[in-house]
Design an enzyme around this catalytic site. Structure first.
Site, PDB file in Angstrom:
ATOM      1  CG  HIS A 206      50.035  67.444   4.120  1.00 56.79           C
ATOM      2  ND1 HIS A 206      50.009  68.215   5.267  1.00 56.79           N
ATOM      3  CD2 HIS A 206      49.080  66.496   4.316  1.00 56.79           C
ATOM      4  CE1 HIS A 206      49.114  67.748   6.110  1.00 56.79           C
ATOM      5  NE2 HIS A 206      48.536  66.701   5.548  1.00 56.79           N
ATOM      6  NE  ARG A 207      43.962  68.465   3.997  1.00 56.54           N
ATOM      7  CZ  ARG A 207      44.566  67.956   5.084  1.00 56.54           C
ATOM      8  NH1 ARG A 207      44.995  68.752   6.045  1.00 56.54           N
ATOM      9  NH2 ARG A 207      44.721  66.657   5.212  1.00 56.54           N
TER      10      ARG A 207
ATOM     11  NE  ARG B  50      30.129  61.834   3.999  1.00 60.75           N
ATOM     12  CZ  ARG B  50      29.038  62.428   3.522  1.00 60.75           C
ATOM     13  NH1 ARG B  50      28.475  63.408   4.183  1.00 60.75           N
ATOM     14  NH2 ARG B  50      28.500  62.030   2.377  1.00 60.75           N
TER      15      ARG B  50
ATOM     16  CG  ASP C  94      48.208  68.387  12.672  1.00 63.50           C
ATOM     17  OD1 ASP C  94      48.904  67.817  11.799  1.00 63.50           O
ATOM     18  OD2 ASP C  94      47.243  69.114  12.394  1.00 63.50           O
TER      19      ASP C  94
ATOM     20  CE  LYS D 244      47.711  70.871   9.413  1.00 67.07           C
ATOM     21  NZ  LYS D 244      46.666  69.965   9.844  1.00 67.07           N
TER      22      LYS D 244
ATOM     23  CG  ASP E 100      43.342  59.406   0.298  1.00 64.26           C
ATOM     24  OD1 ASP E 100      42.445  59.267   1.143  1.00 64.26           O
ATOM     25  OD2 ASP E 100      44.267  58.588   0.180  1.00 64.26           O
TER      26      ASP E 100
ATOM     27  N   GLY F 215      44.347  64.951  13.908  1.00 62.59           N
ATOM     28  CA  GLY F 215      45.104  63.763  13.518  1.00 62.59           C
ATOM     29  C   GLY F 215      46.447  63.657  14.233  1.00 62.59           C
TER      30      GLY F 215
HETATM   31  P1  IMP Z   1      41.672  60.653   4.735  1.00 54.98           P
HETATM   32  O1  IMP Z   1      40.448  61.295   5.284  1.00 54.98           O
HETATM   33  O2  IMP Z   1      41.481  59.279   4.207  1.00 54.98           O
HETATM   34  O3  IMP Z   1      42.408  61.544   3.790  1.00 54.98           O
HETATM   35  O4  IMP Z   1      42.603  60.386   6.002  1.00 54.98           O
HETATM   36  C1  IMP Z   1      43.550  61.252   6.381  1.00 54.98           C
HETATM   37  C2  IMP Z   1      44.136  60.815   7.709  1.00 54.98           C
HETATM   38  O5  IMP Z   1      45.522  61.100   7.666  1.00 54.98           O
HETATM   39  C3  IMP Z   1      43.559  61.644   8.849  1.00 54.98           C
HETATM   40  O6  IMP Z   1      42.506  60.998   9.488  1.00 54.98           O
HETATM   41  C4  IMP Z   1      44.760  61.820   9.758  1.00 54.98           C
HETATM   42  O7  IMP Z   1      44.906  60.705  10.576  1.00 54.98           O
HETATM   43  C5  IMP Z   1      45.922  61.860   8.778  1.00 54.98           C
HETATM   44  N1  IMP Z   1      46.163  63.251   8.309  1.00 54.98           N
HETATM   45  C6  IMP Z   1      46.047  63.744   7.054  1.00 54.98           C
HETATM   46  N2  IMP Z   1      46.312  65.060   7.013  1.00 54.98           N
HETATM   47  C7  IMP Z   1      46.589  65.414   8.264  1.00 54.98           C
HETATM   48  C8  IMP Z   1      46.921  66.664   8.856  1.00 54.98           C
HETATM   49  O8  IMP Z   1      46.979  67.731   8.217  1.00 54.98           O
HETATM   50  N3  IMP Z   1      47.143  66.621  10.173  1.00 54.98           N
HETATM   51  C9  IMP Z   1      47.073  65.475  10.907  1.00 54.98           C
HETATM   52  N4  IMP Z   1      46.742  64.300  10.416  1.00 54.98           N
HETATM   53  C10 IMP Z   1      46.503  64.246   9.081  1.00 54.98           C
END
Ligand code: IMP
Length: 214
Positions: free
Chosen positions: A190-191, A8, A165, A185, A74, A163
């Site tokens: 990581h993604r 989402r 970043d 980026k 995740d 997030g």
């Molecule tokens: P998820 O939706 O449970 O995977 O939560 C991931 C959380 O990790 C995000 O809400 C961010 O706070 C942090 N996060 C994960 N990937 C990134 C990124 O590429 N940039 C910045 N924050 C990230």
């Protein structure tokens, strides 16, 4: 092959869509396109101790719900000086559930800076982790892990990304992830690493199917 991208987050969706754009025959749908409204069950999915368990639970849930292969990720930030926190709790680090995503991000960053107050620059090492999971409606699932190393700065820099970043400094390029273009980026993140592995896997599957069909 039709495939649901089970997130989402508009930011994640944009990043994932770009990485998978050149996989032949892949038709991506998002949760909105598949008309899957958020449910209590979905909200309860992120309760496991590892990125792998969370990603597989999300992908399996949406594959069963949609009836088509589903991709979920995740991800989170592991900070060495905080013994790996916030880790799988990255999104909810500041306990700001229900607030708009940009406000949650700001509060999470503030909490991180507060906890790291007094930590010297050389001890502010961290890594982003992303685990992508591909699940099929029969429950079969595959995972793909990506990692990006960096340092947590003392104050935010840049306006891109999301997030953590603006605080995540990539020593290799000398900028925070929020100072990178979306393409930069994806190349370093990581993604990007996790979903490029997904793309390779999907290409191999497509090639195998083609060979079998001959
Ligand atoms: P998820 O939706 O449970 O995977 O939560 C991931 C959380 O990790 C995000 O809400 C961010 O706070 C942090 N996060 C994960 N990937 C990134 C990124 O590429 N940039 C910045 N924050 C990230």
């Amino acid at each position: 092959m039709p495939c649901l991208v089970a997130t989402r987050s508009a930011h994640k969706l944009a990043e994932i869509g770009k990485i998978l754009a050149d996989v032949p025959g892949l038709q991506l749908t998002d949760l909105e396109g598949a008309a899957i409204p958020e449910s209590d069950e979905e909200r309860g999915l992120e309760r496991f101790a590892t990125f792998e368990e969370n990603a597989v639970a999300k992908a399996r849930y949406f594959a069963a719900k949609s009836g088509i292969p589903s991709l979920a990720d995740d991800s989170g930030l592991e900070v060495d000086a905080l013994d790996g926190r916030p880790g799988v709790r990255s999104r909810r680090f500041a306990h700001a559930d229900g607030l708009p995503p940009d406000v949650q991000d700001r509060l999470n960053n503030e909490r991180l800076l507060e906890l790291l107050g007094g930590t010297s620059p050389s001890q502010r090492t961290a890594r982003y982790v992303c685990v992508a999971a591909l699940a099929f409606p029969d429950g079969t699932a595959y995972t793909f892990r990506g990692v990006a190393n960096g340092l947590i700065l003392g104050c935010p820099r840049g306006t891109g990304g999301f997030g953590y970043d603006p605080l995540f400094y990539d020593r290799g390029i000398g900028r925070t992830f929020a100072e990178l273009t979306p393409e930069e980026k994806n190349e370093r993140s990581h993604r990007g690493e996790a979903f490029r592995a997904v793309a390779r896997f999907l290409r191999e599957c497509a090639a195998e199917k083609e060979t079998q069909a001959r």
